[in-house]
Design an enzyme around this catalytic site. Sequence first.
Site, mmCIF file in Angstrom:
data_model
loop_
_atom_site.group_PDB
_atom_site.id
_atom_site.type_symbol
_atom_site.label_atom_id
_atom_site.label_comp_id
_atom_site.label_asym_id
_atom_site.label_seq_id
_atom_site.Cartn_x
_atom_site.Cartn_y
_atom_site.Cartn_z
ATOM 1 N N HIS A 153 0.821 -1.227 0.000
ATOM 2 C CA HIS A 153 0.000 0.000 0.000
ATOM 3 C C HIS A 153 0.848 1.267 0.000
ATOM 4 C CE1 HIS A 153 -4.092 -1.760 0.833
ATOM 5 N NE2 HIS A 153 -3.309 -2.802 1.072
ATOM 6 N N ASP B 170 3.489 9.470 -1.094
ATOM 7 C CA ASP B 170 2.300 8.722 -0.676
ATOM 8 C C ASP B 170 2.092 7.575 -1.653
ATOM 9 O OD1 ASP B 170 0.021 8.212 0.860
ATOM 10 O OD2 ASP B 170 -0.608 10.295 0.848
HETATM 11 C C1 GDG Z 1 -2.119 3.969 3.236
HETATM 12 C C2 GDG Z 1 -1.152 4.649 2.255
HETATM 13 C C3 GDG Z 1 -2.912 4.514 0.489
HETATM 14 C C4 GDG Z 1 -8.332 10.655 7.555
HETATM 15 N N1 GDG Z 1 -8.622 11.451 8.597
HETATM 16 C C5 GDG Z 1 -9.815 11.040 9.064
HETATM 17 C C6 GDG Z 1 -10.247 9.973 8.274
HETATM 18 N N2 GDG Z 1 -9.322 9.757 7.353
HETATM 19 C C7 GDG Z 1 -9.448 8.734 6.311
HETATM 20 C C8 GDG Z 1 -9.567 9.329 4.935
HETATM 21 C C9 GDG Z 1 -9.069 8.172 4.066
HETATM 22 C C10 GDG Z 1 -8.057 7.488 4.975
HETATM 23 O O1 GDG Z 1 -8.311 7.910 6.311
HETATM 24 C C11 GDG Z 1 -6.623 7.914 4.653
HETATM 25 O O2 GDG Z 1 -6.234 7.259 3.516
HETATM 26 P P1 GDG Z 1 -4.923 7.676 2.734
HETATM 27 O O3 GDG Z 1 -4.936 6.958 1.449
HETATM 28 O O4 GDG Z 1 -4.890 9.146 2.576
HETATM 29 O O5 GDG Z 1 -3.680 7.357 3.654
HETATM 30 P P2 GDG Z 1 -3.023 6.239 4.664
HETATM 31 O O6 GDG Z 1 -3.794 6.120 5.903
HETATM 32 O O7 GDG Z 1 -1.630 6.724 4.829
HETATM 33 O O8 GDG Z 1 -3.048 4.831 3.894
HETATM 34 C C12 GDG Z 1 -1.914 5.439 1.203
HETATM 35 C C13 GDG Z 1 -3.770 3.754 1.487
HETATM 36 O O9 GDG Z 1 -2.952 3.072 2.437
HETATM 37 C C14 GDG Z 1 -4.656 2.709 0.800
HETATM 38 O O10 GDG Z 1 -3.896 1.821 0.042
HETATM 39 O O11 GDG Z 1 -3.745 5.307 -0.334
HETATM 40 O O12 GDG Z 1 -1.011 5.982 0.264
HETATM 41 O O13 GDG Z 1 -0.247 5.504 2.967
HETATM 42 O O14 GDG Z 1 -10.082 7.272 3.781
HETATM 43 O O15 GDG Z 1 -10.891 9.697 4.696
HETATM 44 N N3 GDG Z 1 -11.412 9.325 8.460
HETATM 45 C C15 GDG Z 1 -12.193 9.751 9.481
HETATM 46 N N4 GDG Z 1 -11.824 10.770 10.308
HETATM 47 C C16 GDG Z 1 -10.668 11.446 10.133
HETATM 48 O O16 GDG Z 1 -10.365 12.376 10.891
HETATM 49 N N5 GDG Z 1 -13.359 9.131 9.701
#
Ligand code: GDG
Length: 468
Positions: free
Chosen positions: A160, A368
Amino acid sequence: MSRLVVVSNRTSDPRKTAAGGLAVALRESLEQTGGVWFGWSGKLREMVDGGTVDQNDLHVHTTGNVTLATFDLSPEDHDTYYLGYSNGVLWPVCHYRLDLANFDTRFAKGYRRVNQLFARKLLTLLKPDDIIWVHDYHLIPLAAELRSAGCNNRIGFFLHIPMPPPLIMAAIPEHEWLMRSLFAYDLVGFQAESDVTHFTHYVESEARAVCLGPNHLRAFDRTLQVGAYPIGIDVDEFVRLAQAKEGRDMFARMREEYSRRRLLLGVDRLDYSKGLPHRIHAFRQLLERYPENRDSATLIQIASPSREDVGAYDDLRREMDSLCGAINGDFGELDWMPVRYIHRNVARKRLPGLYRASRVALVTPLRDGMNLVAKEFIAAQDPADPGMLVLSRFAGAAEQLKEALLVNPYDTQGTADAIQRALVMPLAERIDRHSALLNRVREQDVHWWSRTFLKALAEVEPVLAQMS
Ligand code: GDG
Protein backbone atom coordinates in the site's frame (compact mmCIF):
# COMPACT_ATOMS: atom_id res chain seq x y z
CA MET A 1 -14.17 -22.27 -6.29
CA SER A 2 -11.15 -21.59 -4.03
CA ARG A 3 -11.63 -19.81 -0.72
CA LEU A 4 -9.99 -16.43 -0.24
CA VAL A 5 -7.77 -15.81 2.79
CA VAL A 6 -6.89 -12.16 3.43
CA VAL A 7 -3.97 -11.44 5.75
CA SER A 8 -3.17 -7.98 7.05
CA ASN A 9 -1.63 -6.53 10.19
CA ARG A 10 -5.03 -5.29 11.36
CA THR A 11 -8.40 -6.65 10.31
CA SER A 12 -11.80 -5.03 10.26
CA ASP A 13 -14.54 -6.45 12.45
CA PRO A 14 -17.95 -5.83 10.85
CA ARG A 15 -19.58 -6.04 14.32
CA LYS A 16 -17.61 -3.09 15.68
CA THR A 17 -16.33 -0.60 13.14
CA ALA A 18 -17.96 1.71 10.64
CA ALA A 19 -16.02 0.09 7.82
CA GLY A 20 -14.24 2.22 5.22
CA GLY A 21 -14.03 1.43 1.51
CA LEU A 22 -11.06 -0.94 1.76
CA ALA A 23 -12.71 -3.07 4.45
CA VAL A 24 -15.96 -3.13 2.47
CA ALA A 25 -14.20 -4.27 -0.71
CA LEU A 26 -12.20 -6.98 1.00
CA ARG A 27 -15.28 -8.25 2.81
CA GLU A 28 -17.18 -8.30 -0.44
CA SER A 29 -14.40 -10.37 -2.06
CA LEU A 30 -14.38 -12.70 0.95
CA GLU A 31 -18.15 -13.16 0.79
CA GLN A 32 -18.04 -14.12 -2.90
CA THR A 33 -16.01 -17.25 -2.26
CA GLY A 34 -16.27 -17.61 1.50
CA GLY A 35 -13.08 -17.03 3.37
CA VAL A 36 -10.96 -15.96 6.27
CA TRP A 37 -9.57 -12.57 7.32
CA PHE A 38 -6.52 -13.10 9.50
CA GLY A 39 -4.38 -10.63 11.47
CA TRP A 40 -3.32 -9.08 14.76
CA SER A 41 -6.18 -8.35 17.17
CA GLY A 42 -4.71 -4.95 18.12
CA LYS A 43 -4.36 -6.25 21.71
CA LEU A 44 -1.23 -6.95 23.72
CA ARG A 45 -0.80 -9.92 26.03
CA GLU A 46 2.17 -11.27 27.97
CA MET A 47 3.00 -14.71 26.54
CA VAL A 48 5.25 -17.14 28.34
CA ASP A 49 6.74 -18.73 25.23
CA GLY A 50 6.30 -15.92 22.72
CA GLY A 51 3.16 -17.59 21.37
CA THR A 52 2.73 -21.16 20.23
CA VAL A 53 0.65 -22.74 17.51
CA ASP A 54 -2.33 -23.23 19.72
CA GLN A 55 -5.79 -22.85 18.28
CA ASN A 56 -6.82 -21.37 21.64
CA ASP A 57 -4.57 -18.40 20.93
CA LEU A 58 -6.83 -17.35 18.09
CA HIS A 59 -9.97 -15.26 18.49
CA VAL A 60 -12.25 -16.72 15.85
CA HIS A 61 -15.62 -15.34 14.86
CA THR A 62 -17.71 -16.36 11.88
CA THR A 63 -20.43 -14.27 10.24
CA GLY A 64 -22.11 -15.98 7.25
CA ASN A 65 -19.33 -17.53 5.18
CA VAL A 66 -16.58 -15.21 6.45
CA THR A 67 -14.38 -16.00 9.43
CA LEU A 68 -12.42 -13.36 11.27
CA ALA A 69 -9.38 -14.85 13.03
CA THR A 70 -7.06 -12.69 15.10
CA PHE A 71 -4.39 -13.16 17.75
CA ASP A 72 -2.71 -10.99 20.39
CA LEU A 73 0.92 -9.89 20.33
CA SER A 74 3.32 -9.73 23.25
CA PRO A 75 4.52 -6.23 24.25
CA GLU A 76 8.05 -7.17 23.09
CA ASP A 77 6.77 -8.23 19.65
CA HIS A 78 4.70 -5.05 19.38
CA ASP A 79 7.77 -2.91 20.19
CA THR A 80 10.06 -4.58 17.69
CA TYR A 81 7.82 -5.80 14.84
CA TYR A 82 5.22 -3.02 14.80
CA LEU A 83 6.74 0.14 16.28
CA GLY A 84 10.39 -0.71 15.58
CA TYR A 85 10.65 -2.30 12.17
CA SER A 86 7.32 -1.65 10.43
CA ASN A 87 6.89 1.95 11.54
CA GLY A 88 10.46 2.88 12.49
CA VAL A 89 12.30 1.37 9.47
CA LEU A 90 10.01 0.39 6.58
CA TRP A 91 7.55 3.31 6.77
CA PRO A 92 10.21 6.09 6.84
CA VAL A 93 12.48 4.44 4.25
CA CYS A 94 9.63 3.76 1.81
CA HIS A 95 8.67 7.44 2.19
CA TYR A 96 12.28 8.50 1.50
CA ARG A 97 12.95 9.58 5.11
CA LEU A 98 16.22 7.80 5.85
CA ASP A 99 16.90 10.48 8.47
CA LEU A 100 13.99 9.16 10.57
CA ALA A 101 14.81 5.44 10.31
CA ASN A 102 16.27 3.54 13.27
CA PHE A 103 18.09 0.43 12.04
CA ASP A 104 18.29 -1.35 15.40
CA THR A 105 19.00 -5.07 14.76
CA ARG A 106 16.51 -6.01 17.51
CA PHE A 107 13.74 -4.63 15.32
CA ALA A 108 14.66 -6.79 12.33
CA LYS A 109 14.73 -9.90 14.53
CA GLY A 110 11.32 -9.07 16.01
CA TYR A 111 9.90 -8.44 12.54
CA ARG A 112 11.07 -11.82 11.34
CA ARG A 113 9.86 -13.55 14.52
CA VAL A 114 6.35 -12.10 14.24
CA ASN A 115 6.13 -12.98 10.55
CA GLN A 116 7.03 -16.56 11.55
CA LEU A 117 4.30 -16.38 14.19
CA PHE A 118 1.78 -15.18 11.59
CA ALA A 119 2.82 -18.08 9.34
CA ARG A 120 2.55 -20.74 12.07
CA LYS A 121 -0.88 -19.59 13.19
CA LEU A 122 -2.18 -19.12 9.66
CA LEU A 123 -1.10 -22.64 8.64
CA THR A 124 -3.55 -24.10 11.15
CA LEU A 125 -6.43 -22.47 9.24
CA LEU A 126 -5.42 -23.12 5.62
CA LYS A 127 -6.94 -25.52 3.13
CA PRO A 128 -4.85 -26.75 0.18
CA ASP A 129 -6.60 -24.74 -2.54
CA ASP A 130 -7.08 -21.47 -0.60
CA ILE A 131 -5.92 -18.33 -2.37
CA ILE A 132 -4.01 -16.08 0.01
CA TRP A 133 -3.82 -12.28 -0.33
CA VAL A 134 -1.29 -10.62 1.99
CA HIS A 135 -1.36 -6.86 2.59
CA ASP A 136 1.33 -4.32 3.20
CA TYR A 137 4.78 -3.68 4.56
CA HIS A 138 4.27 -5.38 7.93
CA LEU A 139 4.16 -8.78 6.24
CA ILE A 140 6.71 -8.76 3.39
CA PRO A 141 8.39 -12.07 4.44
CA LEU A 142 5.15 -13.92 5.23
CA ALA A 143 5.02 -15.95 2.00
CA ALA A 144 8.65 -17.03 2.41
CA GLU A 145 7.86 -18.24 5.94
CA LEU A 146 4.76 -20.07 4.70
CA ARG A 147 6.69 -21.68 1.83
CA SER A 148 9.44 -22.90 4.13
CA ALA A 149 6.74 -24.65 6.17
CA GLY A 150 5.55 -26.42 3.00
CA CYS A 151 2.69 -24.15 1.91
CA ASN A 152 2.07 -24.42 -1.84
CA ASN A 153 -0.98 -22.19 -2.06
CA ARG A 154 -1.26 -19.35 -4.52
CA ILE A 155 -0.13 -16.23 -2.63
CA GLY A 156 -0.40 -12.59 -3.69
CA PHE A 157 0.98 -9.48 -2.00
CA PHE A 158 -0.10 -5.85 -2.25
CA LEU A 159 2.12 -3.00 -1.05
CA HIS A 160 0.00 0.00 0.00
CA ILE A 161 2.98 2.33 0.45
CA PRO A 162 5.60 3.42 -2.12
CA MET A 163 8.45 1.24 -3.32
CA PRO A 164 11.52 3.53 -3.07
CA PRO A 165 14.30 3.72 -5.69
CA PRO A 166 17.02 1.03 -5.35
CA LEU A 167 19.64 3.14 -3.57
CA ILE A 168 17.16 4.21 -0.91
CA MET A 169 15.93 0.66 -0.39
CA ALA A 170 19.58 -0.43 -0.14
CA ALA A 171 20.00 1.67 3.02
CA ILE A 172 18.02 -0.98 4.92
CA PRO A 173 20.60 -3.47 6.20
CA GLU A 174 18.23 -6.38 5.42
CA HIS A 175 17.21 -5.06 1.98
CA GLU A 176 18.35 -8.15 0.09
CA TRP A 177 16.45 -10.47 2.41
CA LEU A 178 13.29 -8.36 2.08
CA MET A 179 13.40 -8.23 -1.71
CA ARG A 180 14.27 -11.90 -2.01
CA SER A 181 11.27 -12.64 0.24
CA LEU A 182 8.97 -11.00 -2.29
CA PHE A 183 9.91 -13.69 -4.81
CA ALA A 184 8.09 -16.27 -2.65
CA TYR A 185 4.82 -14.67 -3.78
CA ASP A 186 3.13 -15.49 -7.09
CA LEU A 187 2.04 -11.92 -7.73
CA VAL A 188 3.24 -8.65 -6.18
CA GLY A 189 1.02 -5.62 -6.71
CA PHE A 190 2.07 -2.01 -6.29
CA GLN A 191 0.03 1.20 -6.28
CA ALA A 192 1.69 2.95 -9.22
CA GLU A 193 3.83 2.34 -12.31
CA SER A 194 6.66 4.27 -10.64
CA ASP A 195 6.71 1.62 -7.87
CA VAL A 196 6.90 -1.19 -10.43
CA THR A 197 9.80 0.63 -12.12
CA HIS A 198 11.67 1.07 -8.83
CA PHE A 199 11.22 -2.58 -7.92
CA THR A 200 12.30 -3.75 -11.38
CA HIS A 201 15.38 -1.51 -11.26
CA TYR A 202 16.22 -2.84 -7.81
CA VAL A 203 16.16 -6.49 -8.82
CA GLU A 204 17.96 -5.79 -12.09
CA SER A 205 20.77 -3.84 -10.42
CA GLU A 206 21.06 -5.66 -7.08
CA ALA A 207 20.03 -9.22 -7.99
CA ARG A 208 20.80 -9.40 -11.73
CA ALA A 209 17.15 -10.15 -12.45
CA VAL A 210 16.14 -11.08 -15.97
CA CYS A 211 12.98 -9.69 -17.49
CA LEU A 212 11.05 -12.65 -19.01
CA GLY A 213 8.21 -10.54 -20.40
CA PRO A 214 6.03 -7.61 -19.39
CA ASN A 215 6.30 -7.34 -15.58
CA HIS A 216 7.58 -10.91 -15.41
CA LEU A 217 10.89 -11.19 -13.57
CA ARG A 218 13.32 -13.95 -12.77
CA ALA A 219 15.76 -13.63 -9.85
CA PHE A 220 16.83 -15.61 -6.78
CA ASP A 221 15.98 -18.80 -8.79
CA ARG A 222 12.31 -17.86 -8.82
CA THR A 223 9.99 -16.08 -11.22
CA LEU A 224 7.54 -13.41 -10.19
CA GLN A 225 4.72 -11.46 -11.78
CA VAL A 226 4.47 -7.80 -10.71
CA GLY A 227 2.06 -5.03 -11.66
CA ALA A 228 0.45 -1.70 -10.76
CA TYR A 229 -3.06 -1.99 -9.29
CA PRO A 230 -3.99 1.51 -8.11
CA ILE A 231 -6.36 1.25 -5.17
CA GLY A 232 -9.65 3.14 -5.39
CA ILE A 233 -12.56 4.10 -3.15
CA ASP A 234 -16.12 2.88 -2.91
CA VAL A 235 -17.64 5.76 -4.92
CA ASP A 236 -21.26 4.68 -4.45
CA GLU A 237 -20.81 4.36 -0.69
CA PHE A 238 -19.33 7.86 -0.64
CA VAL A 239 -22.16 9.35 -2.66
CA ARG A 240 -24.64 7.63 -0.32
CA LEU A 241 -22.88 9.13 2.71
CA ALA A 242 -22.96 12.58 1.09
CA GLN A 243 -26.71 12.29 0.53
CA ALA A 244 -27.52 10.90 3.98
CA LYS A 245 -28.81 13.25 6.69
CA GLU A 246 -25.47 13.74 8.48
CA GLY A 247 -23.75 14.47 5.17
CA ARG A 248 -26.37 17.02 4.11
CA ASP A 249 -26.42 18.66 7.57
CA MET A 250 -22.66 19.00 7.59
CA PHE A 251 -22.68 20.53 4.10
CA ALA A 252 -25.42 23.03 5.03
CA ARG A 253 -23.66 24.02 8.26
CA MET A 254 -20.34 24.57 6.54
CA ARG A 255 -21.85 26.56 3.67
CA GLU A 256 -23.66 28.79 6.13
CA GLU A 257 -20.70 29.27 8.44
CA TYR A 258 -18.36 30.10 5.54
CA SER A 259 -20.82 31.91 3.26
CA ARG A 260 -18.54 34.97 3.11
CA ARG A 261 -15.33 32.95 2.92
CA ARG A 262 -13.61 30.53 0.64
CA LEU A 263 -12.99 27.21 2.29
CA LEU A 264 -9.85 25.14 1.72
CA LEU A 265 -9.57 21.67 3.22
CA GLY A 266 -6.90 19.18 4.22
CA VAL A 267 -7.75 15.76 5.71
CA ASP A 268 -4.83 13.58 6.73
CA ARG A 269 -3.49 11.35 9.42
CA LEU A 270 -0.91 13.41 11.32
CA ASP A 271 2.05 11.82 9.56
CA TYR A 272 5.33 13.30 8.32
CA SER A 273 4.75 11.80 4.86
CA LYS A 274 1.68 13.99 4.34
CA GLY A 275 3.62 17.27 4.01
CA LEU A 276 1.54 19.19 6.55
CA PRO A 277 4.15 21.82 7.58
CA HIS A 278 4.99 22.44 3.90
CA ARG A 279 1.27 22.96 3.26
CA ILE A 280 0.97 25.55 6.03
CA HIS A 281 4.00 27.38 4.61
CA ALA A 282 2.37 27.40 1.16
CA PHE A 283 -0.89 28.71 2.60
CA ARG A 284 1.06 31.48 4.33
CA GLN A 285 2.67 32.37 0.98
CA LEU A 286 -0.78 32.52 -0.56
CA LEU A 287 -1.84 35.14 1.98
CA GLU A 288 1.37 37.10 1.43
CA ARG A 289 1.44 36.99 -2.38
CA TYR A 290 -2.30 37.28 -2.97
CA PRO A 291 -3.59 39.61 -0.23
CA GLU A 292 -7.13 39.52 -1.63
CA ASN A 293 -7.40 36.17 0.19
CA ARG A 294 -6.96 37.79 3.59
CA ASP A 295 -10.13 37.92 5.59
CA SER A 296 -11.49 35.34 3.17
CA ALA A 297 -9.58 32.08 2.52
CA THR A 298 -9.88 29.70 5.48
CA LEU A 299 -8.00 26.43 5.68
CA ILE A 300 -9.58 23.67 7.75
CA GLN A 301 -6.84 21.15 8.42
CA ILE A 302 -7.94 17.91 10.01
CA ALA A 303 -4.95 15.93 11.25
CA SER A 304 -6.26 12.78 12.85
CA PRO A 305 -4.05 11.32 15.59
CA SER A 306 -1.89 8.48 14.39
CA ARG A 307 0.91 6.29 15.83
CA GLU A 308 1.33 8.53 18.83
CA ASP A 309 3.73 6.06 20.40
CA VAL A 310 6.32 6.63 17.60
CA GLY A 311 8.76 9.46 18.55
CA ALA A 312 8.94 11.27 15.18
CA TYR A 313 5.23 12.04 15.45
CA ASP A 314 5.69 14.17 18.62
CA ASP A 315 8.04 16.55 16.78
CA LEU A 316 5.53 16.91 13.95
CA ARG A 317 2.72 17.65 16.34
CA ARG A 318 4.73 20.41 18.02
CA GLU A 319 5.75 21.87 14.65
CA MET A 320 2.14 22.00 13.45
CA ASP A 321 0.93 23.61 16.69
CA SER A 322 3.55 26.29 16.31
CA LEU A 323 3.06 26.95 12.56
CA CYS A 324 -0.72 27.19 12.84
CA GLY A 325 -0.46 29.41 15.91
CA ALA A 326 1.98 31.73 14.11
CA ILE A 327 -0.13 32.14 10.96
CA ASN A 328 -3.25 32.86 13.00
CA GLY A 329 -1.32 35.32 15.18
CA ASP A 330 0.23 37.11 12.19
CA PHE A 331 -2.79 37.27 9.85
CA GLY A 332 -5.90 36.63 11.99
CA GLU A 333 -8.58 39.27 12.55
CA LEU A 334 -11.17 39.48 15.30
CA ASP A 335 -13.67 37.76 13.01
CA TRP A 336 -11.36 35.64 10.81
CA MET A 337 -8.75 33.01 11.54
CA PRO A 338 -6.83 31.74 8.49
CA VAL A 339 -6.31 28.19 9.81
CA ARG A 340 -8.59 25.93 11.76
CA TYR A 341 -6.36 23.11 12.85
CA ILE A 342 -8.14 20.09 14.30
CA HIS A 343 -6.01 17.37 15.84
CA ARG A 344 -8.87 14.92 16.28
CA ASN A 345 -10.65 12.22 14.37
CA VAL A 346 -13.77 13.41 12.53
CA ALA A 347 -16.66 10.93 12.07
CA ARG A 348 -16.54 9.33 8.63
CA LYS A 349 -20.15 10.18 7.83
CA ARG A 350 -19.33 13.91 8.19
CA LEU A 351 -16.43 13.91 5.74
CA PRO A 352 -18.42 13.98 2.45
CA GLY A 353 -20.37 17.11 3.50
CA LEU A 354 -17.13 18.80 4.49
CA TYR A 355 -15.47 17.87 1.18
CA ARG A 356 -18.47 19.15 -0.78
CA ALA A 357 -18.55 22.50 1.01
CA SER A 358 -14.85 23.14 0.21
CA ARG A 359 -13.73 25.19 -2.75
CA VAL A 360 -10.25 23.62 -2.81
CA ALA A 361 -8.72 20.45 -1.34
CA LEU A 362 -5.02 20.43 -0.51
CA VAL A 363 -3.62 16.93 -0.88
CA THR A 364 0.09 17.62 -0.86
CA PRO A 365 2.04 14.68 0.60
CA LEU A 366 5.82 14.59 0.21
CA ARG A 367 5.39 10.93 -0.74
CA ASP A 368 2.30 8.72 -0.68
CA GLY A 369 1.48 5.26 -2.00
CA MET A 370 -1.85 6.40 -3.43
CA ASN A 371 -3.87 8.84 -1.23
CA LEU A 372 -7.55 8.10 -0.95
CA VAL A 373 -8.52 11.56 0.32
CA ALA A 374 -7.88 12.92 -3.19
CA LYS A 375 -10.39 10.42 -4.61
CA GLU A 376 -12.93 10.96 -1.83
CA PHE A 377 -12.87 14.73 -2.46
CA ILE A 378 -13.61 14.22 -6.17
CA ALA A 379 -16.44 11.76 -5.46
CA ALA A 380 -18.12 14.15 -2.99
CA GLN A 381 -18.28 17.20 -5.29
CA ASP A 382 -21.37 18.69 -6.90
CA PRO A 383 -20.66 18.08 -10.64
CA ALA A 384 -22.43 21.36 -11.50
CA ASP A 385 -20.18 23.44 -9.23
CA PRO A 386 -17.21 21.30 -8.22
CA GLY A 387 -14.31 22.24 -5.96
CA MET A 388 -10.75 21.91 -7.28
CA LEU A 389 -8.09 19.45 -6.20
CA VAL A 390 -4.49 20.61 -5.63
CA LEU A 391 -2.49 17.38 -5.65
CA SER A 392 1.15 16.55 -4.98
CA ARG A 393 2.95 14.99 -7.92
CA PHE A 394 4.54 12.66 -5.34
CA ALA A 395 1.25 10.94 -4.44
CA GLY A 396 0.60 7.69 -6.31
CA ALA A 397 -2.80 9.19 -7.21
CA ALA A 398 -1.06 11.75 -9.45
CA GLU A 399 -0.50 9.04 -12.11
CA GLN A 400 -4.29 8.73 -12.51
CA LEU A 401 -5.55 12.20 -11.58
CA LYS A 402 -3.79 14.31 -14.19
CA GLU A 403 -6.60 16.87 -14.44
CA ALA A 404 -5.98 18.00 -10.85
CA LEU A 405 -3.57 20.92 -10.34
CA LEU A 406 -0.34 18.98 -9.77
CA VAL A 407 2.25 20.59 -7.52
CA ASN A 408 5.68 19.99 -6.05
CA PRO A 409 5.01 20.43 -2.30
CA TYR A 410 8.67 21.34 -1.65
CA ASP A 411 8.15 24.39 -3.90
CA THR A 412 6.28 26.69 -1.53
CA GLN A 413 5.77 29.49 -4.03
CA GLY A 414 4.68 27.16 -6.84
CA THR A 415 2.17 25.52 -4.50
CA ALA A 416 0.80 28.92 -3.38
CA ASP A 417 0.39 29.91 -7.05
CA ALA A 418 -1.49 26.68 -7.78
CA ILE A 419 -3.81 27.23 -4.79
CA GLN A 420 -4.55 30.73 -6.11
CA ARG A 421 -5.25 29.30 -9.55
CA ALA A 422 -7.66 26.77 -8.02
CA LEU A 423 -9.44 29.53 -6.07
CA VAL A 424 -10.08 31.66 -9.15
CA MET A 425 -10.61 28.91 -11.73
CA PRO A 426 -13.66 29.60 -13.96
CA LEU A 427 -16.66 27.31 -13.52
CA ALA A 428 -16.43 25.78 -17.03
CA GLU A 429 -12.83 24.68 -16.48
CA ARG A 430 -13.68 23.26 -13.04
CA ILE A 431 -16.55 21.26 -14.52
CA ASP A 432 -14.39 19.86 -17.34
CA ARG A 433 -11.58 18.84 -15.06
CA HIS A 434 -13.90 17.38 -12.45
CA SER A 435 -15.83 15.31 -14.95
CA ALA A 436 -12.62 13.71 -16.28
CA LEU A 437 -11.40 13.06 -12.72
CA LEU A 438 -14.70 11.58 -11.58
CA ASN A 439 -14.80 9.21 -14.55
CA ARG A 440 -11.38 7.86 -13.64
CA VAL A 441 -12.22 7.53 -9.93
CA ARG A 442 -15.41 5.69 -10.89
CA GLU A 443 -13.82 3.39 -13.47
CA GLN A 444 -11.03 2.32 -11.13
CA ASP A 445 -12.89 2.11 -7.84
CA VAL A 446 -12.08 -0.21 -4.95
CA HIS A 447 -14.19 -3.04 -6.40
CA TRP A 448 -12.28 -2.81 -9.68
CA TRP A 449 -9.04 -2.90 -7.68
CA SER A 450 -9.78 -6.09 -5.72
CA ARG A 451 -11.36 -7.80 -8.76
CA THR A 452 -8.42 -6.98 -11.01
CA PHE A 453 -5.79 -8.05 -8.51
CA LEU A 454 -7.54 -11.33 -7.67
CA LYS A 455 -8.11 -12.13 -11.35
CA ALA A 456 -4.41 -11.59 -12.09
CA LEU A 457 -3.49 -13.75 -9.09
CA ALA A 458 -5.78 -16.54 -10.26
CA GLU A 459 -4.20 -16.48 -13.73
CA VAL A 460 -0.53 -16.36 -12.76
CA GLU A 461 1.54 -19.50 -13.10
CA PRO A 462 1.87 -20.68 -9.49
CA VAL A 463 5.16 -21.12 -7.65
CA LEU A 464 4.57 -24.87 -7.33
CA ALA A 465 4.51 -25.29 -11.11
CA GLN A 466 7.68 -23.19 -11.43
CA MET A 467 9.54 -25.53 -9.14
CA SER A 468 8.61 -28.79 -10.86
C1 GDG B 1 -2.12 3.97 3.24
C2 GDG B 1 -1.15 4.65 2.25
C3 GDG B 1 -2.91 4.51 0.49
C4 GDG B 1 -8.33 10.66 7.56
N1 GDG B 1 -8.62 11.45 8.60
C5 GDG B 1 -9.82 11.04 9.06
C6 GDG B 1 -10.25 9.97 8.27
N2 GDG B 1 -9.32 9.76 7.35
C7 GDG B 1 -9.45 8.73 6.31
C8 GDG B 1 -9.57 9.33 4.94
C9 GDG B 1 -9.07 8.17 4.07
C10 GDG B 1 -8.06 7.49 4.98
O1 GDG B 1 -8.31 7.91 6.31
C11 GDG B 1 -6.62 7.91 4.65
O2 GDG B 1 -6.23 7.26 3.52
P1 GDG B 1 -4.92 7.68 2.73
O3 GDG B 1 -4.94 6.96 1.45
O4 GDG B 1 -4.89 9.15 2.58
O5 GDG B 1 -3.68 7.36 3.65
P2 GDG B 1 -3.02 6.24 4.66
O6 GDG B 1 -3.79 6.12 5.90
O7 GDG B 1 -1.63 6.72 4.83
O8 GDG B 1 -3.05 4.83 3.89
C12 GDG B 1 -1.91 5.44 1.20
C13 GDG B 1 -3.77 3.75 1.49
O9 GDG B 1 -2.95 3.07 2.44
C14 GDG B 1 -4.66 2.71 0.80
O10 GDG B 1 -3.90 1.82 0.04
O11 GDG B 1 -3.75 5.31 -0.33
O12 GDG B 1 -1.01 5.98 0.26
O13 GDG B 1 -0.25 5.50 2.97
O14 GDG B 1 -10.08 7.27 3.78
O15 GDG B 1 -10.89 9.70 4.70
N3 GDG B 1 -11.41 9.33 8.46
C15 GDG B 1 -12.19 9.75 9.48
N4 GDG B 1 -11.82 10.77 10.31
C16 GDG B 1 -10.67 11.45 10.13
O16 GDG B 1 -10.36 12.38 10.89
N5 GDG B 1 -13.36 9.13 9.70
